[in-house]
Design a protein around this motif. Structure first.
Motif, PDB file in Angstrom:
ATOM      1  N   SER A   1       0.713  -1.043   0.017  1.00  0.00           N
ATOM      2  CA  SER A   1       0.066   0.004   0.082  1.00  0.00           C
ATOM      3  C   SER A   1       0.782   1.180  -0.154  1.00  0.00           C
ATOM      4  CB  SER A   1      -0.947  -0.003   1.359  1.00  0.00           C
ATOM      5  OG  SER A   1      -1.832  -1.223   1.143  1.00  0.00           O
ATOM      6  N   LYS A   2       1.954   1.060   0.732  1.00  0.00           N
ATOM      7  CA  LYS A   2       2.811   2.269   0.971  1.00  0.00           C
ATOM      8  C   LYS A   2       3.663   2.598  -0.504  1.00  0.00           C
ATOM      9  CE  LYS A   2       3.318   2.623   5.828  1.00  0.00           C
ATOM     10  NZ  LYS A   2       4.153   2.353   6.859  1.00  0.00           N
TER      11      LYS A   2
ATOM     12  N   SER B   1       1.306   4.078  -3.004  1.00  0.00           N
ATOM     13  CA  SER B   1       1.000   5.397  -2.357  1.00  0.00           C
ATOM     14  C   SER B   1       1.964   6.405  -2.927  1.00  0.00           C
ATOM     15  CB  SER B   1       0.688   5.441  -1.214  1.00  0.00           C
ATOM     16  OG  SER B   1       0.330   6.672  -0.941  1.00  0.00           O
TER      17      SER B   1
ATOM     18  N   THR C   1       1.813   9.437  -5.511  1.00  0.00           N
ATOM     19  CA  THR C   1       2.168  10.598  -5.238  1.00  0.00           C
ATOM     20  C   THR C   1       3.251  11.222  -5.976  1.00  0.00           C
ATOM     21  OG1 THR C   1       1.397  10.132  -2.895  1.00  0.00           O
ATOM     22  CG2 THR C   1       2.869  12.075  -3.074  1.00  0.00           C
TER      23      THR C   1
ATOM     24  N   GLN D   1      -3.312  12.063  -2.217  1.00  0.00           N
ATOM     25  CA  GLN D   1      -4.118  10.917  -1.450  1.00  0.00           C
ATOM     26  C   GLN D   1      -5.245  11.700  -0.702  1.00  0.00           C
ATOM     27  OE1 GLN D   1      -1.858   8.212   0.618  1.00  0.00           O
ATOM     28  NE2 GLN D   1      -3.726   6.974   1.044  1.00  0.00           N
TER      29      GLN D   1
ATOM     30  N   SER E   1      -7.447   6.714   2.965  1.00  0.00           N
ATOM     31  CA  SER E   1      -6.880   5.361   3.183  1.00  0.00           C
ATOM     32  C   SER E   1      -7.537   4.786   4.154  1.00  0.00           C
ATOM     33  CB  SER E   1      -5.624   5.466   3.555  1.00  0.00           C
ATOM     34  OG  SER E   1      -5.023   3.803   3.664  1.00  0.00           O
TER      35      SER E   1
ATOM     36  N   LEU F   1      -7.191   2.833  -1.381  1.00  0.00           N
ATOM     37  CA  LEU F   1      -6.621   3.873  -1.240  1.00  0.00           C
ATOM     38  C   LEU F   1      -7.249   5.157  -2.339  1.00  0.00           C
ATOM     39  CD1 LEU F   1      -3.031   2.526  -1.636  1.00  0.00           C
ATOM     40  CD2 LEU F   1      -4.004   3.547   0.476  1.00  0.00           C
TER      41      LEU F   1
ATOM     42  N   TYR G   1      -7.582   8.855  -4.224  1.00  0.00           N
ATOM     43  CA  TYR G   1      -6.624   9.952  -4.871  1.00  0.00           C
ATOM     44  C   TYR G   1      -7.452  10.737  -5.757  1.00  0.00           C
ATOM     45  CZ  TYR G   1      -2.744   6.962  -3.302  1.00  0.00           C
ATOM     46  OH  TYR G   1      -2.155   6.149  -2.569  1.00  0.00           O
TER      47      TYR G   1
END
Length: 152
Positions: free
Chosen positions: A72-73, A76, A80, A86, A89, A103, A105
């Motif tokens: 997930s990170k 992300s 980004t 974002q 979450s 997530l 955005y």
């Protein structure tokens, strides 16, 4: 080449062909207001509604082996860096009990706000990403509900 080496080589070739032929592509059940599109190299499944909102699914090897938090990170960070902001979450659970993360955005394209939602699920072997994106004006409540049902 000895007979044993020849047999092992043939067996290895058959196993490789069998694995390739048995690969299952990731998919979801298409929402009734979406039309299924042809899969691509990047996506195992794609569908779109009449307004141009796209729903897509891809599956990748969990390599390097990472957790839901890791993937997930990573996603992300990538989004980004590409100019997405974002907006939320949240933890989600599929109908089959698989825990994931949704997530959300937004970004701007040609002066219009676009939304992008990625739902990430991780198993020991695979990372599944269910994505939906399109012009914010066409992300009405019915479209959001259709996407949520498909993700579940």
């Amino acid at each position: 080449m000895t007979m044993n080496k020849l047999m092992l080589s043939a067996l290895a070739s058959l196993l490789l062909v069998a694995q390739t032929g048995c690969h299952q592509r990731a998919s979801v059940e298409a929402p009734s207001d979406f039309a299924v599109l042809e899969a691509t190299d990047a996506y195992d499944y794609r569908a779109a509604n009449a307004s141009g909102v796209v729903l897509a699914v891809r599956a990748e090897q969990n390599d390097p082996r990472g957790s839901l938090d890791f993937w997930s990170k990573a996603l992300s960070h990538q989004l980004t860096k590409a100019g997405y902001t974002q907006t939320s979450s949240e933890k989600i659970t599929s109908n089959g009990g698989l825990v994931g993360r949704r997530l959300s955005y937004e970004t701007e394209r040609r002066g219009r706000k676009h939304l992008y939602v990625a739902s990430v699920f991780v198993t020991p072997d695979k990372v599944f990403v269910v994505e939906a994106g399109g012009d914010e004006a066409y992300f009405d409540q019915q479209t959001k509900e259709s996407i949520d049902r498909a993700v579940s």
